[in-house]
Design a protein around this motif. Structure first.
Motif, PDB file in Angstrom:
ATOM      1  N   GLY A  15       6.811  -5.167  -0.526  1.00 13.40           N
ATOM      2  CA  GLY A  15       5.355  -5.044  -0.531  1.00 13.40           C
ATOM      3  C   GLY A  15       4.920  -3.792  -1.279  1.00 13.40           C
ATOM      4  O   GLY A  15       5.577  -3.363  -2.233  1.00 13.40           O
ATOM      5  N   PRO A  16       3.836  -3.168  -0.836  1.00 16.63           N
ATOM      6  CA  PRO A  16       3.303  -1.996  -1.532  1.00 16.63           C
ATOM      7  C   PRO A  16       4.294  -0.836  -1.655  1.00 16.63           C
ATOM      8  O   PRO A  16       4.166  -0.007  -2.544  1.00 16.63           O
ATOM      9  CB  PRO A  16       2.103  -1.589  -0.672  1.00 16.63           C
ATOM     10  CG  PRO A  16       1.690  -2.842   0.004  1.00 16.63           C
ATOM     11  CD  PRO A  16       2.964  -3.606   0.256  1.00 16.63           C
ATOM     12  N   ALA A  17       5.310  -0.813  -0.801  1.00 16.09           N
ATOM     13  CA  ALA A  17       6.325   0.253  -0.896  1.00 16.09           C
ATOM     14  C   ALA A  17       7.101   0.176  -2.212  1.00 16.09           C
ATOM     15  O   ALA A  17       7.719   1.155  -2.624  1.00 16.09           O
ATOM     16  CB  ALA A  17       7.280   0.170   0.288  1.00 16.09           C
ATOM     17  N   ALA A  18       7.056  -0.966  -2.891  1.00 16.93           N
ATOM     18  CA  ALA A  18       7.755  -1.128  -4.168  1.00 16.93           C
ATOM     19  C   ALA A  18       6.967  -0.540  -5.343  1.00 16.93           C
ATOM     20  O   ALA A  18       7.513  -0.378  -6.435  1.00 16.93           O
ATOM     21  CB  ALA A  18       8.032  -2.606  -4.436  1.00 16.93           C
ATOM     22  N   LEU A  19       5.695  -0.221  -5.118  1.00 14.02           N
ATOM     23  CA  LEU A  19       4.853   0.211  -6.237  1.00 14.02           C
ATOM     24  C   LEU A  19       5.338   1.478  -6.946  1.00 14.02           C
ATOM     25  O   LEU A  19       5.292   1.511  -8.186  1.00 14.02           O
ATOM     26  CB  LEU A  19       3.405   0.356  -5.793  1.00 14.02           C
ATOM     27  CG  LEU A  19       2.689  -0.982  -5.600  1.00 14.02           C
ATOM     28  CD1 LEU A  19       1.331  -0.765  -4.967  1.00 14.02           C
ATOM     29  CD2 LEU A  19       2.570  -1.726  -6.909  1.00 14.02           C
TER      30      LEU A  19
END
Length: 70
Positions: free
Chosen positions: A16-20
């Motif tokens: 999720g957003p942690a991959a950004l």
């Protein structure tokens, strides 16, 4: 696309957003345009305000290959 690609894609999307941060770094720094383009697609697939900000940043990056800009 080869199986390792799909596995990596699913792992990044599962984050999720942690991959950004990783995707942003890939868009800016990876020497392979195909990898950078895939990072752009994955960022878009994640969606949300932080992903949109990352895509806008990539679009305004003058060092990014024009073919990779949105």
């Amino acid at each position: 696309m080869p199986e390792p690609y799909w596995r990596a894609r699913q792992e990044l999307l599962a984050k999720g957003p942690a991959a950004l941060p990783e995707l942003r770094r890939t868009i800016r720094e990876d020497p392979d345009p195909a990898v950078r383009l895939m990072a752009i697609h994955l960022t878009a697939a994640l969606g949300g305000p932080a992903a949109l900000e990352a895509l806008e940043e990539a679009h305004q990056d003058a060092s990014l290959d024009p073919k990779l800009r949105l």
